[in-house]
Design an enzyme around this catalytic site. Structure first.
Site, PDB file in Angstrom:
ATOM      1  N   CYS A   1       0.876  -1.183   0.173  1.00  0.00           N
ATOM      2  CA  CYS A   1       0.004  -0.038  -0.154  1.00  0.00           C
ATOM      3  C   CYS A   1       0.863   1.231  -0.037  1.00  0.00           C
ATOM      4  O   CYS A   1       0.548   2.244  -0.841  1.00  0.00           O
ATOM      5  CB  CYS A   1      -0.747   0.037   1.209  1.00  0.00           C
ATOM      6  SG  CYS A   1      -2.015  -1.191   1.453  1.00  0.00           S
TER       7      CYS A   1
HETATM    8  C1  BEZ Z   1       0.528  -4.613   2.035  1.00  0.00           C
HETATM    9  O1  BEZ Z   1       0.165  -3.690   1.547  1.00  0.00           O
HETATM   10  O2  BEZ Z   1       1.802  -4.937   1.664  1.00  0.00           O
HETATM   11  C2  BEZ Z   1      -0.341  -5.825   2.189  1.00  0.00           C
HETATM   12  C3  BEZ Z   1      -1.452  -5.566   2.967  1.00  0.00           C
HETATM   13  C4  BEZ Z   1      -2.218  -6.693   3.252  1.00  0.00           C
HETATM   14  C5  BEZ Z   1      -2.126  -7.957   2.905  1.00  0.00           C
HETATM   15  C6  BEZ Z   1      -0.916  -8.188   2.017  1.00  0.00           C
HETATM   16  C7  BEZ Z   1       0.184  -7.128   1.821  1.00  0.00           C
END
Ligand code: BEZ
Length: 224
Positions: A48
């Site tokens: 994110c």
């Molecule tokens: C991420 O943003 O890295 C992420 C968030 C939730 C689950 C897997 C990855």
């Protein structure tokens, strides 16, 4: 429990939400622009952070196309404010110039069908998938895509789709595989052969195919 599935061409529902920039009414926030609403599972997560950084870096490109970005993440506005400092640092930007909706209660995620039942918070509550909605200036849904939490989105592709949407809404063309701004386009199948010379003064090349049908008609990208 979930909201009604949204289809391309549907009126995008208005909503009120808290963001790191204060409370907004989505339609009022959009003014007469297009919007891209993209959701995230949670704050302070790696993928994110790369996505929000990329969109922050692409703000001039969204501005050129008259598109306002707005993110959504399943945490509070206070949490977003802290996370934005990390995003600015990662993106190497002095400012962060678009809002992040605080959907810690999942109200909007539910309304817009964005929850991913396979992706749970530490408390076992579903998080949002990586949804993208492109909404035009008439508040109509023009594109939606859903990615899983483990796959970051390609925002150059999203700009490319916006270019295609904005071109093809006024010209009688569609854009082929891997098209980019300025590339060759396909004449719409609905255009009659007799209308081709007037609509496409730049010329049209028809590709011969075994079926003998004349549907592969290529033309230079029409000018504005
Ligand atoms: C991420 O943003 O890295 C992420 C968030 C939730 C689950 C897997 C990855």
């Amino acid at each position: 429990m979930s909201g009604k599935a949204l289809n391309i061409g549907d009126q995008f529902p208005n909503f009120q939400a808290q963001t790191n920039e204060g409370n907004i009414d989505f339609y009022e926030w959009m003014t007469d622009k297009w919007a891209i609403l993209f959701s995230h599972p949670a704050d302070f997560t790696p993928v994110c952070t790369t996505e929000l950084s990329r969109v922050a870096q692409l703000i001039p490109e969204f501005n050129k196309r008259g598109v306002k970005p707005i993110a959504l993440s399943c945490d509070t506005a206070e949490s977003h404010k802290g996370w934005i400092e990390d995003i600015k640092s990662y993106a190497k930007l002095p400012s962060f110039d678009y809002p992040i909706i605080a959907d810690n209660k999942r109200e909007l995620a539910l309304k817009l069908n964005m929850l991913d039942k396979d992706e749970l918070s530490a408390e076992g509550i579903p998080l949002t998938c990586r949804a993208v909605f492109v909404v035009d200036d008439k508040k109509k849904l023009r594109l939606s895509i859903l990615y899983p939490a483990t796959t970051g989105r390609n925002f150059d592709e999203i700009l490319r789709v916006i270019d295609s949407l904005q071109l093809t809404q006024t010209k009688s063309v569609a854009t082929p595989a891997d098209w980019k701004q300025g590339g060759q386009c396909m004449v719409l199948p609905t255009v009659k052969a007799e209308d081709v010379p007037k609509l496409f003064p730049q010329g049209v090349q028809t590709i011969e195919v075994p079926s003998g049908k004349s549907y592969l008609r290529i033309t230079a990208q029409p000018k504005d």
